[in-house]
Design a protein around this motif. Structure first.
Motif, PDB file in Angstrom:
ATOM      1  N   HIS A   1       0.992  -1.160   0.126  1.00  0.00           N
ATOM      2  CA  HIS A   1      -0.077  -0.049  -0.068  1.00  0.00           C
ATOM      3  C   HIS A   1       0.932   1.398  -0.047  1.00  0.00           C
ATOM      4  CE1 HIS A   1      -3.246  -2.697   0.347  1.00  0.00           C
ATOM      5  NE2 HIS A   1      -2.837  -2.965   1.629  1.00  0.00           N
ATOM      6  N   GLN A   2       0.313   2.229  -0.126  1.00  0.00           N
ATOM      7  CA  GLN A   2       1.138   3.479  -0.595  1.00  0.00           C
ATOM      8  C   GLN A   2       0.701   4.621   0.514  1.00  0.00           C
ATOM      9  OE1 GLN A   2      -0.158   5.487  -3.858  1.00  0.00           O
ATOM     10  NE2 GLN A   2       1.224   7.296  -3.779  1.00  0.00           N
ATOM     11  N   VAL A   3       1.590   5.172   1.241  1.00  0.00           N
ATOM     12  CA  VAL A   3       1.762   6.153   2.288  1.00  0.00           C
ATOM     13  C   VAL A   3       1.922   7.515   1.741  1.00  0.00           C
ATOM     14  CG1 VAL A   3       2.822   7.168   4.171  1.00  0.00           C
ATOM     15  CG2 VAL A   3       2.860   4.492   4.053  1.00  0.00           C
ATOM     16  N   VAL A   4       0.750   8.363   1.716  1.00  0.00           N
ATOM     17  CA  VAL A   4       0.718   9.496   1.252  1.00  0.00           C
ATOM     18  C   VAL A   4       0.646  10.876   1.995  1.00  0.00           C
ATOM     19  CG1 VAL A   4      -0.725   8.623  -0.880  1.00  0.00           C
ATOM     20  CG2 VAL A   4      -1.940   9.478   1.247  1.00  0.00           C
ATOM     21  N   ILE A   5       0.607  10.477   3.440  1.00  0.00           N
ATOM     22  CA  ILE A   5       0.575  11.733   4.341  1.00  0.00           C
ATOM     23  C   ILE A   5       1.073  10.963   5.550  1.00  0.00           C
ATOM     24  CG2 ILE A   5      -0.557  13.012   5.992  1.00  0.00           C
ATOM     25  CD1 ILE A   5      -2.531  13.679   3.748  1.00  0.00           C
ATOM     26  N   GLU A   6       2.255  11.567   6.358  1.00  0.00           N
ATOM     27  CA  GLU A   6       2.706  11.452   7.486  1.00  0.00           C
ATOM     28  C   GLU A   6       2.543  12.449   8.519  1.00  0.00           C
ATOM     29  OE1 GLU A   6       6.434   9.166   7.932  1.00  0.00           O
ATOM     30  OE2 GLU A   6       6.417   8.717   5.729  1.00  0.00           O
ATOM     31  N   ALA A   7       2.250  12.610   9.551  1.00  0.00           N
ATOM     32  CA  ALA A   7       1.836  13.782  10.403  1.00  0.00           C
ATOM     33  C   ALA A   7       2.185  13.426  11.851  1.00  0.00           C
ATOM     34  CB  ALA A   7       0.472  14.278  10.167  1.00  0.00           C
ATOM     35  N   SER A   8       2.729  14.438  12.693  1.00  0.00           N
ATOM     36  CA  SER A   8       3.060  14.433  14.041  1.00  0.00           C
ATOM     37  C   SER A   8       1.802  14.451  14.807  1.00  0.00           C
ATOM     38  CB  SER A   8       3.986  15.224  14.460  1.00  0.00           C
ATOM     39  OG  SER A   8       3.614  16.625  13.950  1.00  0.00           O
ATOM     40  N   ASP A   9       0.523  15.110  14.564  1.00  0.00           N
ATOM     41  CA  ASP A   9      -0.329  15.170  15.376  1.00  0.00           C
ATOM     42  C   ASP A   9      -1.742  15.658  14.322  1.00  0.00           C
ATOM     43  OD1 ASP A   9      -0.437  18.070  14.958  1.00  0.00           O
ATOM     44  OD2 ASP A   9       1.018  18.162  16.578  1.00  0.00           O
ATOM     45  N   GLY A  10      -2.755  15.951  15.195  1.00  0.00           N
ATOM     46  CA  GLY A  10      -4.088  16.009  14.150  1.00  0.00           C
ATOM     47  C   GLY A  10      -3.960  17.389  13.529  1.00  0.00           C
ATOM     48  N   LYS A  11      -3.318  18.438  14.217  1.00  0.00           N
ATOM     49  CA  LYS A  11      -3.294  19.700  13.561  1.00  0.00           C
ATOM     50  C   LYS A  11      -2.410  19.441  12.151  1.00  0.00           C
ATOM     51  CE  LYS A  11      -2.047  24.637  14.528  1.00  0.00           C
ATOM     52  NZ  LYS A  11      -1.746  25.433  15.462  1.00  0.00           N
ATOM     53  N   ASP A  12      -1.287  18.904  12.498  1.00  0.00           N
ATOM     54  CA  ASP A  12      -0.253  18.556  11.228  1.00  0.00           C
ATOM     55  C   ASP A  12      -1.005  18.010  10.196  1.00  0.00           C
ATOM     56  OD1 ASP A  12       2.103  18.458   9.804  1.00  0.00           O
ATOM     57  OD2 ASP A  12       2.530  16.691  10.810  1.00  0.00           O
ATOM     58  N   PHE A  13      -1.854  16.806  10.433  1.00  0.00           N
ATOM     59  CA  PHE A  13      -2.388  15.993   9.384  1.00  0.00           C
ATOM     60  C   PHE A  13      -3.641  17.115   8.886  1.00  0.00           C
ATOM     61  CE2 PHE A  13      -6.028  13.218   8.745  1.00  0.00           C
ATOM     62  CZ  PHE A  13      -5.230  12.441   7.723  1.00  0.00           C
TER      63      PHE A  13
ATOM     64  N   GLN B   1      -3.572  20.406   8.154  1.00  0.00           N
ATOM     65  CA  GLN B   1      -2.922  21.015   7.369  1.00  0.00           C
ATOM     66  C   GLN B   1      -2.348  20.367   6.022  1.00  0.00           C
ATOM     67  OE1 GLN B   1      -0.013  22.601   9.960  1.00  0.00           O
ATOM     68  NE2 GLN B   1      -1.221  24.359  10.827  1.00  0.00           N
ATOM     69  N   LYS B   2      -1.805  19.101   6.071  1.00  0.00           N
ATOM     70  CA  LYS B   2      -1.628  18.335   5.028  1.00  0.00           C
ATOM     71  C   LYS B   2      -2.486  18.036   4.088  1.00  0.00           C
ATOM     72  CE  LYS B   2       3.070  17.223   7.072  1.00  0.00           C
ATOM     73  NZ  LYS B   2       3.926  16.071   7.641  1.00  0.00           N
ATOM     74  N   LEU B   3      -3.849  17.632   4.752  1.00  0.00           N
ATOM     75  CA  LEU B   3      -5.058  17.377   3.954  1.00  0.00           C
ATOM     76  C   LEU B   3      -5.445  18.641   3.042  1.00  0.00           C
ATOM     77  CD1 LEU B   3      -7.573  15.711   6.433  1.00  0.00           C
ATOM     78  CD2 LEU B   3      -6.266  14.634   4.365  1.00  0.00           C
ATOM     79  N   GLU B   4      -5.198  19.832   3.446  1.00  0.00           N
ATOM     80  CA  GLU B   4      -5.411  20.688   2.615  1.00  0.00           C
ATOM     81  C   GLU B   4      -4.676  21.056   1.310  1.00  0.00           C
ATOM     82  OE1 GLU B   4      -7.833  22.762   3.467  1.00  0.00           O
ATOM     83  OE2 GLU B   4      -8.143  21.559   5.353  1.00  0.00           O
ATOM     84  N   ASN B   5      -3.545  20.030   1.146  1.00  0.00           N
ATOM     85  CA  ASN B   5      -2.727  20.209  -0.079  1.00  0.00           C
ATOM     86  C   ASN B   5      -3.540  19.454  -1.210  1.00  0.00           C
ATOM     87  OD1 ASN B   5      -0.654  21.666   1.086  1.00  0.00           O
ATOM     88  ND2 ASN B   5       0.210  19.973   1.919  1.00  0.00           N
ATOM     89  N   GLY B   6      -4.491  18.730  -0.877  1.00  0.00           N
ATOM     90  CA  GLY B   6      -5.536  18.025  -1.825  1.00  0.00           C
ATOM     91  C   GLY B   6      -5.372  16.485  -1.821  1.00  0.00           C
ATOM     92  N   ILE B   7      -4.390  16.027  -0.901  1.00  0.00           N
ATOM     93  CA  ILE B   7      -4.293  14.508  -0.929  1.00  0.00           C
ATOM     94  C   ILE B   7      -5.071  13.990   0.270  1.00  0.00           C
ATOM     95  CG2 ILE B   7      -2.448  12.586  -0.521  1.00  0.00           C
ATOM     96  CD1 ILE B   7      -0.269  14.636  -1.467  1.00  0.00           C
ATOM     97  N   GLU B   8      -6.019  13.159   0.034  1.00  0.00           N
ATOM     98  CA  GLU B   8      -6.894  12.439   0.758  1.00  0.00           C
ATOM     99  C   GLU B   8      -6.747  10.926   0.969  1.00  0.00           C
ATOM    100  OE1 GLU B   8     -10.998  14.113   1.557  1.00  0.00           O
ATOM    101  OE2 GLU B   8     -11.633  11.889   1.167  1.00  0.00           O
ATOM    102  N   PRO B   9      -5.994  10.478   2.073  1.00  0.00           N
ATOM    103  CA  PRO B   9      -5.889   8.967   2.019  1.00  0.00           C
ATOM    104  C   PRO B   9      -7.168   8.143   2.512  1.00  0.00           C
ATOM    105  CG  PRO B   9      -5.100   9.966   4.145  1.00  0.00           C
ATOM    106  CD  PRO B   9      -5.568  11.133   3.037  1.00  0.00           C
ATOM    107  N   GLN B  10      -7.272   7.152   2.115  1.00  0.00           N
ATOM    108  CA  GLN B  10      -8.546   6.108   2.203  1.00  0.00           C
ATOM    109  C   GLN B  10      -8.625   5.742   3.654  1.00  0.00           C
ATOM    110  OE1 GLN B  10      -7.080   3.696  -1.487  1.00  0.00           O
ATOM    111  NE2 GLN B  10      -9.263   3.614  -1.865  1.00  0.00           N
ATOM    112  N   VAL B  11      -7.501   5.616   4.124  1.00  0.00           N
ATOM    113  CA  VAL B  11      -7.376   4.836   5.790  1.00  0.00           C
ATOM    114  C   VAL B  11      -6.196   5.645   6.266  1.00  0.00           C
ATOM    115  CG1 VAL B  11      -7.020   2.830   7.233  1.00  0.00           C
ATOM    116  CG2 VAL B  11      -8.147   2.621   4.693  1.00  0.00           C
ATOM    117  N   VAL B  12      -6.684   5.928   7.644  1.00  0.00           N
ATOM    118  CA  VAL B  12      -5.601   6.665   8.570  1.00  0.00           C
ATOM    119  C   VAL B  12      -5.387   5.788   9.855  1.00  0.00           C
ATOM    120  CG1 VAL B  12      -5.152   8.788   9.749  1.00  0.00           C
ATOM    121  CG2 VAL B  12      -6.387   8.996   7.787  1.00  0.00           C
TER     122      VAL B  12
END
Length: 217
Positions: A29-41, A43-54
């Motif tokens: 499977h493909q890791v598309v976002i890595e974040a250190s906490d919810g706020k960081d996550f 913010q990274k979602l705002e870049n338009g990348i939305e993982p199917q599972v977190v």
């Protein structure tokens, strides 16, 4: 088998997150976002990348797993959350489920279980472990309401009340006090529901109640 699922990792422990990322990639499977906490996550979602599972840790700085799961439920409901827990903590897991998580996995789980959890939460909607068996496995994806559940399982008013309170963070003793019953009577309600629902743990009861609309989240 579901292939090439996009996965997000939210955990403030860098070494653990790196290890999980390697495992996720190793199972195809493909890791598309890595974040250190919810706020960081978020913010990274705002870049338009939305993982199917977190895969989401519960205890994190700034914005913890509870708040982040709740935010996703309201704002990105298509993202399936699997809670990451260091311990099999019933209260924490139940709270995550009420905030929209679709299951949980322990941080020391092996690779086959991680693979099963990621794929099941996407294909089935929930990740089931040995805590949920029998009748629930056959009915959990079917719509139901409290009346139908009561009819099929022959739950009385007190059992329904106990089931709802079991989805809170109250201890069994606190539930007994709330219902003005003895701890032994509460144990009887718990064991009766375990038998009727073919469920083994309090977390299983909570998933059943949430999925069937007996408690609203």
């Amino acid at each position: 088998m579901t292939e090439n699922i996009t996965v997000g990792l939210v955990d403030d422990h860098v070494l653990l997150r790196n290890g999980l990322a390697a495992l996720v990639r190793n199972i195809g499977h493909q890791v598309v976002i890595e974040a250190s906490d919810g706020k960081d996550f978020i913010q990274k979602l705002e870049n338009g990348i939305e993982p199917q599972v977190v895969l989401m840790d519960i205890n994190m700085p700034q914005m913890d797993g509870y708040e982040t799961a709740g935010w996703l439920k309201q704002n990105r409901p298509d993202v399936k959350v699997l809670a990451l827990s260091m311990y099999d903590d019933e209260a924490a897991i139940i709270r995550m489920l009420k905030n929209g998580a679709r299951g949980y996995i322990l941080k020391d789980s092996d690779t086959p279980e991680l693979k099963s959890a990621i794929e099941a939460v996407l294909s089935k909607g929930f990740y089931y472990t040995e805590m949920i068996t029998g009748k629930l496995l056959h009915t959990i994806n079917q719509s139901d309401d409290e009346g139908a559940t009561r009819k099929v399982l022959n739950l009385n008013d007190r059992e329904l009340e106990f089931l709802k309170l079991s989805c809170s963070e109250m201890t069994y003793k606190e539930i007994a006090d709330k219902m003005h019953l003895s701890p032994r009577t509460i144990d009887g309600y718990r064991d009766s529901l375990f038998e009727k629902l073919k469920i083994k743990t309090r977390v299983g009861l909570a998933i059943y109640a949430i999925k069937h609309g007996i408690v609203h989240v």
